[in-house]
Design an enzyme around this catalytic site. Structure first.
Site, PDB file in Angstrom:
ATOM      1  CE  LYS A  22      12.126   0.275  -3.836  1.00 54.64           C
ATOM      2  NZ  LYS A  22      11.038  -0.434  -4.038  1.00 54.64           N
ATOM      3  CG  ASN A  23       9.651   1.430  -7.042  1.00 52.77           C
ATOM      4  OD1 ASN A  23      10.257   0.501  -6.482  1.00 52.77           O
ATOM      5  ND2 ASN A  23       8.829   2.231  -6.395  1.00 52.77           N
ATOM      6  NE  ARG A  93       3.695  -6.232  -4.030  1.00 49.95           N
ATOM      7  CZ  ARG A  93       2.771  -7.120  -3.708  1.00 49.95           C
ATOM      8  NH1 ARG A  93       2.999  -7.998  -2.767  1.00 49.95           N
ATOM      9  NH2 ARG A  93       1.621  -7.115  -4.303  1.00 49.95           N
ATOM     10  CB  CYS A 117       7.072  -2.216   2.168  1.00 55.31           C
ATOM     11  SG  CYS A 117       8.706  -1.525   1.974  1.00 55.31           S
ATOM     12  NE  ARG A 122       2.693  -3.932  -1.691  1.00 57.92           N
ATOM     13  CZ  ARG A 122       3.935  -3.465  -1.840  1.00 57.92           C
ATOM     14  NH1 ARG A 122       4.819  -3.622  -0.878  1.00 57.92           N
ATOM     15  NH2 ARG A 122       4.295  -2.861  -2.946  1.00 57.92           N
ATOM     16  N   PRO A 123      -2.800  -7.166  -3.161  1.00 57.74           N
ATOM     17  CG  PRO A 123      -4.913  -6.440  -3.847  1.00 57.74           C
ATOM     18  CD  PRO A 123      -3.818  -6.137  -2.876  1.00 57.74           C
ATOM     19  CB  ILE A 124      -0.742  -9.941  -7.700  1.00 53.22           C
ATOM     20  CG1 ILE A 124      -0.889 -11.392  -7.223  1.00 53.22           C
ATOM     21  CG2 ILE A 124       0.383  -9.257  -6.968  1.00 53.22           C
ATOM     22  CD1 ILE A 124       0.300 -12.264  -7.632  1.00 53.22           C
ATOM     23  CG  ASP A 125      -7.032  -8.237  -8.073  1.00 51.17           C
ATOM     24  OD1 ASP A 125      -6.258  -7.732  -7.230  1.00 51.17           O
ATOM     25  OD2 ASP A 125      -7.926  -7.581  -8.635  1.00 51.17           O
ATOM     26  CD  GLN A 126      -7.322  -5.425 -11.617  1.00 49.92           C
ATOM     27  OE1 GLN A 126      -7.518  -5.111 -12.789  1.00 49.92           O
ATOM     28  NE2 GLN A 126      -8.267  -6.010 -10.883  1.00 49.92           N
ATOM     29  CG  ASP A 307       6.316   4.780  -3.023  1.00 46.27           C
ATOM     30  OD1 ASP A 307       5.510   4.206  -2.265  1.00 46.27           O
ATOM     31  OD2 ASP A 307       6.714   4.275  -4.094  1.00 46.27           O
ATOM     32  CB  ILE A 329      -1.848   4.022  -2.670  1.00 48.60           C
ATOM     33  CG1 ILE A 329      -1.845   5.357  -3.449  1.00 48.60           C
ATOM     34  CG2 ILE A 329      -1.385   2.847  -3.536  1.00 48.60           C
ATOM     35  CD1 ILE A 329      -2.609   5.378  -4.733  1.00 48.60           C
ATOM     36  NE  ARG A 399      12.892  -4.124   0.061  1.00 50.10           N
ATOM     37  CZ  ARG A 399      11.706  -3.535   0.084  1.00 50.10           C
ATOM     38  NH1 ARG A 399      11.117  -3.282   1.213  1.00 50.10           N
ATOM     39  NH2 ARG A 399      11.094  -3.221  -1.031  1.00 50.10           N
TER      40      ARG A 399
HETATM   41  C1  EPZ Z   1       4.482   0.002  -6.662  1.00 52.33           C
HETATM   42  O1  EPZ Z   1       3.923  -1.069  -5.911  1.00 52.33           O
HETATM   43  C2  EPZ Z   1       5.741   0.408  -5.929  1.00 52.33           C
HETATM   44  N1  EPZ Z   1       6.630  -0.748  -5.851  1.00 52.33           N
HETATM   45  C3  EPZ Z   1       5.393   0.928  -4.534  1.00 52.33           C
HETATM   46  O2  EPZ Z   1       6.584   1.435  -3.970  1.00 52.33           O
HETATM   47  C4  EPZ Z   1       4.367   2.053  -4.634  1.00 52.33           C
HETATM   48  O3  EPZ Z   1       3.944   2.416  -3.340  1.00 52.33           O
HETATM   49  C5  EPZ Z   1       3.166   1.625  -5.474  1.00 52.33           C
HETATM   50  O4  EPZ Z   1       3.597   1.102  -6.751  1.00 52.33           O
HETATM   51  C6  EPZ Z   1       2.194   2.765  -5.745  1.00 52.33           C
HETATM   52  O5  EPZ Z   1       2.853   3.801  -6.416  1.00 52.33           O
HETATM   53  C7  EPZ Z   1       7.355  -1.096  -6.908  1.00 52.33           C
HETATM   54  O6  EPZ Z   1       7.322  -0.457  -7.960  1.00 52.33           O
HETATM   55  C8  EPZ Z   1       8.238  -2.272  -6.761  1.00 52.33           C
HETATM   56  P1  EPZ Z   1       0.270  -0.928  -7.255  1.00 52.33           P
HETATM   57  P2  EPZ Z   1       2.798  -1.980  -6.552  1.00 52.33           P
HETATM   58  O7  EPZ Z   1       0.030  -2.204  -7.947  1.00 52.33           O
HETATM   59  O8  EPZ Z   1       3.055  -2.102  -8.008  1.00 52.33           O
HETATM   60  C9  EPZ Z   1      -4.112  -2.122  -5.631  1.00 52.33           C
HETATM   61  C10 EPZ Z   1       8.264   1.756  -2.388  1.00 52.33           C
HETATM   62  O9  EPZ Z   1       8.271   2.255  -1.237  1.00 52.33           O
HETATM   63  N2  EPZ Z   1      -3.928  -3.333  -6.458  1.00 52.33           N
HETATM   64  O10 EPZ Z   1       0.402   0.319  -8.053  1.00 52.33           O
HETATM   65  O11 EPZ Z   1       2.740  -3.228  -5.746  1.00 52.33           O
HETATM   66  C11 EPZ Z   1      -3.144  -2.111  -4.435  1.00 52.33           C
HETATM   67  O12 EPZ Z   1      -3.677  -2.827  -3.348  1.00 52.33           O
HETATM   68  C12 EPZ Z   1       7.142   0.828  -2.800  1.00 52.33           C
HETATM   69  O13 EPZ Z   1       9.141   1.951  -3.237  1.00 52.33           O
HETATM   70  C13 EPZ Z   1      -4.970  -4.226  -6.574  1.00 52.33           C
HETATM   71  O14 EPZ Z   1      -6.046  -4.062  -6.005  1.00 52.33           O
HETATM   72  O15 EPZ Z   1       1.527  -1.090  -6.300  1.00 52.33           O
HETATM   73  C14 EPZ Z   1      -2.994  -0.634  -4.190  1.00 52.33           C
HETATM   74  O16 EPZ Z   1      -4.076  -0.178  -3.427  1.00 52.33           O
HETATM   75  C15 EPZ Z   1       6.207   0.519  -1.693  1.00 52.33           C
HETATM   76  N3  EPZ Z   1      -4.796  -5.324  -7.374  1.00 52.33           N
HETATM   77  C16 EPZ Z   1      -3.110  -0.007  -5.585  1.00 52.33           C
HETATM   78  O17 EPZ Z   1      -3.741  -1.000  -6.390  1.00 52.33           O
HETATM   79  C17 EPZ Z   1      -3.630  -5.553  -8.062  1.00 52.33           C
HETATM   80  O18 EPZ Z   1      -3.543  -6.560  -8.769  1.00 52.33           O
HETATM   81  C18 EPZ Z   1      -1.777   0.377  -6.232  1.00 52.33           C
HETATM   82  O19 EPZ Z   1      -0.883  -0.730  -6.189  1.00 52.33           O
HETATM   83  C19 EPZ Z   1      -2.586  -4.616  -7.939  1.00 52.33           C
HETATM   84  C20 EPZ Z   1      -2.756  -3.521  -7.119  1.00 52.33           C
END
Ligand code: EPZ
Length: 420
Positions: A22-23, A93, A117, A122-126, A307, A329, A399
């Site tokens: 999926k991801n 997402r 979810c 779930r910030p997107i600052d990066q 996950d 996480i 989903r």
């Molecule tokens: C992906 O989410 C997956 N989703 C999630 O799977 C998974 O839990 C997660 O990666 C971690 O492996 C998809 O691929 C669609 P991250 P993502 O950016 O990309 C922080 C599932 O059940 N962060 O790796 O949104 C964040 O808060 C789902 O299939 C920032 O601070 O996760 C977290 O603590 C749920 N700033 C950590 O990083 C940012 O800009 C990892 O998040 C981005 C993230």
């Protein structure tokens, strides 16, 4: 409203085929917006996040043809809009990948802030930091994010946190940029590598995916005219491995990449169950005694995946002794423990840690899936519990898992989907 009705108590036995990841797929579909040609993608999981993703692409002008239930051909040559319908993007997402793809292709994009979810903030600052370093102006207002650039130029981008989404999104926006982009402290998940492999198959020049430094040499165009097969889903495979242990069953998991599952295998062996790699893409997992306690900390790949945290939580809820899970996480990934406690578990969750006092057995109850992986965990809990469990809020599960009840039924579970 649909619910799953499960009569528990049967050890799971037999074979299961793992679907495409999926991801990876939710990123590969928006990535086709970058392609100046037609491409075919095989091993697409048939799940609701993919259907929404395809519907959004069609609204943007792409032509999509389903060749069969797991293969699609996408022609994104004639994109007619760079504004994704806000009501649709808010539903999941991975809609954030439309930002990187449309910015990379058209230098202009407007997308609703992503949903998905509820796992805490779930910030997107990066992601935004990466787009800006490539030369984009990014604005977030009124629930929307828009990004524009005169041109995109490669740059060095250091990720302050290891982020799957930001790593993939920066790859998408940089693939057609002028010059070279490096992502330092990149995520190494199998789905990150799969998206890079997909883009390279279509003509990109991305090196180092799977390590923490990814180098993207911008190319003039992605030619398409190629076929790509999505990698097997690491998390779905891990879900069935843990279901085998929880139910004290014996499952052969086919079409997985055994290397991606080393982190799960290590913990399964630690609790006293067995894993045998039959070859590079088949694993047998079996358990013939009560699992013992364990200490788990979720981490980015190759650590134990967040996950799979709820699913191993079900194993530990009936393990011998006291186990601890530290979730590193997400802030709110223990909501499922309240549901397991309704089934007789003895779990105390506080903040990002939970203590599992193993009980002899779970008993059936009505429970509510709070997110995708929580839903999978509650199904496993229903399968091992005495009596009848009803799992509600199936939209979360649909989903991300293809034919989940059919796959469990084929392993001997008594599970039915009922429409109320
Ligand atoms: C992906 O989410 C997956 N989703 C999630 O799977 C998974 O839990 C997660 O990666 C971690 O492996 C998809 O691929 C669609 P991250 P993502 O950016 O990309 C922080 C599932 O059940 N962060 O790796 O949104 C964040 O808060 C789902 O299939 C920032 O601070 O996760 C977290 O603590 C749920 N700033 C950590 O990083 C940012 O800009 C990892 O998040 C981005 C993230």
């Amino acid at each position: 409203m649909d619910k799953l009705v499960i009569t528990g108590g049967t050890p799971l036995k037999g074979e299961v085929n793992i679907s495409g990841a999926k991801n990876a797929a939710v990123a590969i579909i928006p990535a086709t917006l970058l392609i100046d040609g037609v491409c075919t993608i095989e091993n697409i999981p048939n799940i609701s996040d993919i259907k929404i993703s395809c519907n959004i692409l069609e609204k943007l002008g792409a032509k999509i043809h389903w060749n069969d239930k797991n293969t699609i051909t996408i022609d994104s040559r004639n994109i007619t809009s760079t504004k994704a319908p806000l009501d649709m993007t808010r539903k999941f997402r991975a809609s954030y990948y439309l930002i990187g793809a449309l910015l990379g292709r058209c230098h202009d994009v407007e997308v609703g802030l992503p949903g998905g979810c509820n796992l805490g903030p779930r910030p997107i600052d990066q992601h935004i930091k990466g787009f800006e370093l490539l030369g984009a102006n990014v604005e977030v207002s009124q629930g929307k994010i828009s990004a524009k650039a005169k041109k995109l130029t490669g740059n060095s981008i250091y990720m302050d946190v290891v982020s799957v989404g930001a790593t993939i999104n920066i790859m998408l926006s940089a693939v057609l940029a002028k010059g070279t982009t490096t992502i330092d402290n990149a995520a190494k998940e199998p789905h990150v590598v799969d998206v890079a492999n997909f883009l390279n198959t279509m003509g990109a020049d991305i090196r180092g995916a799977g390590t923490d430094i990814i180098k993207i040499n911008g190319v003039e165009r992605l030619h398409g005219d190629a076929t790509y097969s999505v990698v097997p889903d690491q998390i779905e495979a891990g879900t069935f491995m843990l279901a085998a242990v929880a139910s004290r069953g014996d499952i052969t998991i086919k079409n997985c990449i055994t290397k991606h599952l080393d982190c799960v295998t290590a913990k399964i062996l630690e609790v006293g169950a067995h894993v045998e790699a039959i070859d590079g893409d088949t694993l047998r997992v079996w358990c013939n005694k009560r699992p013992s306690k364990a200490i788990i900390k979720t981490l980015p790949y190759p650590g134990f995946p967040t996950d799979l945290q709820p699913q191993i939580g079900v194993v530990l809820s009936t393990a011998k002794g006291t186990s601890i899970i530290n979730e590193s996480i997400w802030e709110s990934r223990f909501q499922y423990t309240a549901e397991l406690n309704k089934m007789g578990a003895n779990i105390t969750a506080q903040g990002k840690s939970a203590v599992f006092e193993g009980v002899d057995k779970l008993t059936g109850a009505p429970v509510y899936s709070t997110d995708l992986r929580a839903g999978a965990a509650l199904i496993i809990a229903g399968i091992i519990a005495d009596g009848k469990t009803e799992v509600y809020n199936l939209e979360h599960i649909d989903r991300g898992y293809e034919n989940i009840e059919e796959k469990f039924r084929n392993l001997g579970a008594h599970i039915e989907r009922v429409t109320e």
